[in-house]
Design a protein around this motif. Structure first.
Motif, PDB file in Angstrom:
ATOM      1  N   ILE A  17       1.014  -1.265   0.024  1.00 38.98           N
ATOM      2  CA  ILE A  17       0.071  -0.081  -0.044  1.00 38.98           C
ATOM      3  C   ILE A  17       0.859   1.378  -0.335  1.00 38.98           C
ATOM      4  O   ILE A  17       1.820   1.272   0.814  1.00 38.98           O
ATOM      5  CB  ILE A  17      -0.945  -0.038   1.339  1.00 38.98           C
ATOM      6  N   VAL A  18       0.546   1.730  -1.090  1.00 38.28           N
ATOM      7  CA  VAL A  18       1.760   3.420  -1.231  1.00 38.28           C
ATOM      8  C   VAL A  18       0.692   4.426  -0.870  1.00 38.28           C
ATOM      9  O   VAL A  18      -0.186   4.665  -1.626  1.00 38.28           O
ATOM     10  CB  VAL A  18       2.204   3.458  -2.560  1.00 38.28           C
ATOM     11  N   ARG A  19       1.043   5.259   0.033  1.00 36.55           N
ATOM     12  CA  ARG A  19       0.492   6.328   0.585  1.00 36.55           C
ATOM     13  C   ARG A  19       1.050   7.698   0.243  1.00 36.55           C
ATOM     14  O   ARG A  19       2.299   7.692   0.683  1.00 36.55           O
ATOM     15  CB  ARG A  19      -0.092   6.405   2.042  1.00 36.55           C
ATOM     16  N   GLY A  23       4.476  14.756  -5.736  1.00 35.41           N
ATOM     17  CA  GLY A  23       3.607  15.782  -6.368  1.00 35.41           C
ATOM     18  C   GLY A  23       2.110  15.416  -6.112  1.00 35.41           C
ATOM     19  O   GLY A  23       1.290  16.065  -6.710  1.00 35.41           O
ATOM     20  N   LEU A  24       1.780  14.149  -5.697  1.00 36.94           N
ATOM     21  CA  LEU A  24       0.340  13.450  -5.572  1.00 36.94           C
ATOM     22  C   LEU A  24       0.326  12.963  -3.901  1.00 36.94           C
ATOM     23  O   LEU A  24       0.321  12.013  -3.909  1.00 36.94           O
ATOM     24  CB  LEU A  24      -0.011  12.754  -6.419  1.00 36.94           C
ATOM     25  N   PRO A  25       0.644  14.224  -2.891  1.00 37.44           N
ATOM     26  CA  PRO A  25       0.740  13.691  -1.644  1.00 37.44           C
ATOM     27  C   PRO A  25      -0.501  12.765  -1.199  1.00 37.44           C
ATOM     28  O   PRO A  25      -0.444  12.187  -0.202  1.00 37.44           O
ATOM     29  CB  PRO A  25       0.891  14.903  -0.839  1.00 37.44           C
ATOM     30  N   ASP A  26      -1.854  13.015  -1.621  1.00 39.09           N
ATOM     31  CA  ASP A  26      -3.123  12.427  -1.048  1.00 39.09           C
ATOM     32  C   ASP A  26      -3.404  11.151  -1.857  1.00 39.09           C
ATOM     33  O   ASP A  26      -4.431  10.628  -1.555  1.00 39.09           O
ATOM     34  CB  ASP A  26      -4.326  13.274  -1.267  1.00 39.09           C
TER      35      ASP A  26
END
Length: 89
Positions: A17-19, A23-26
């Protein structure tokens, strides 16, 4: 070399799972390594979509769907199978 048609079914062999992503912190991604039962010994790295990341588990049944990328290319990604049908959220 021969091309064979597969059912599109797969099972989760491994996942992460990559959180967050530069550039796309959410963003939350669930990359998986899947076993392809129609091609014994073959595995594919892809993503699982339309699922709560906490629900992904080793052995989970998946079905391929193809997402357009560009210039006519399609990316194979997977959705969970529930009760014999592909889950849609």
């Amino acid at each position: 070399m021969n091309w064979v048609e597969l059912s599109g079914r797969a099972t989760v062999f491994s996942y992460s799972i990559v959180r967050g992503f530069p550039g796309l912190p959410d963003i939350v991604l669930v990359p998986v390594v899947v076993d392809l039962p129609d091609a014994p010994g073959a595995r594919l790295v892809s993503n699982v979509i339309d699922v709560d990341p906490a629900d992904v588990c080793i052995g989970m049944e998946l079905q391929v769907v193809f997402s357009p990328v560009r210039d006519g290319w399609l990316l194979p990604i997977f959705r969970p199978v529930e009760n014999g049908h592909v889950a849609r959220t």
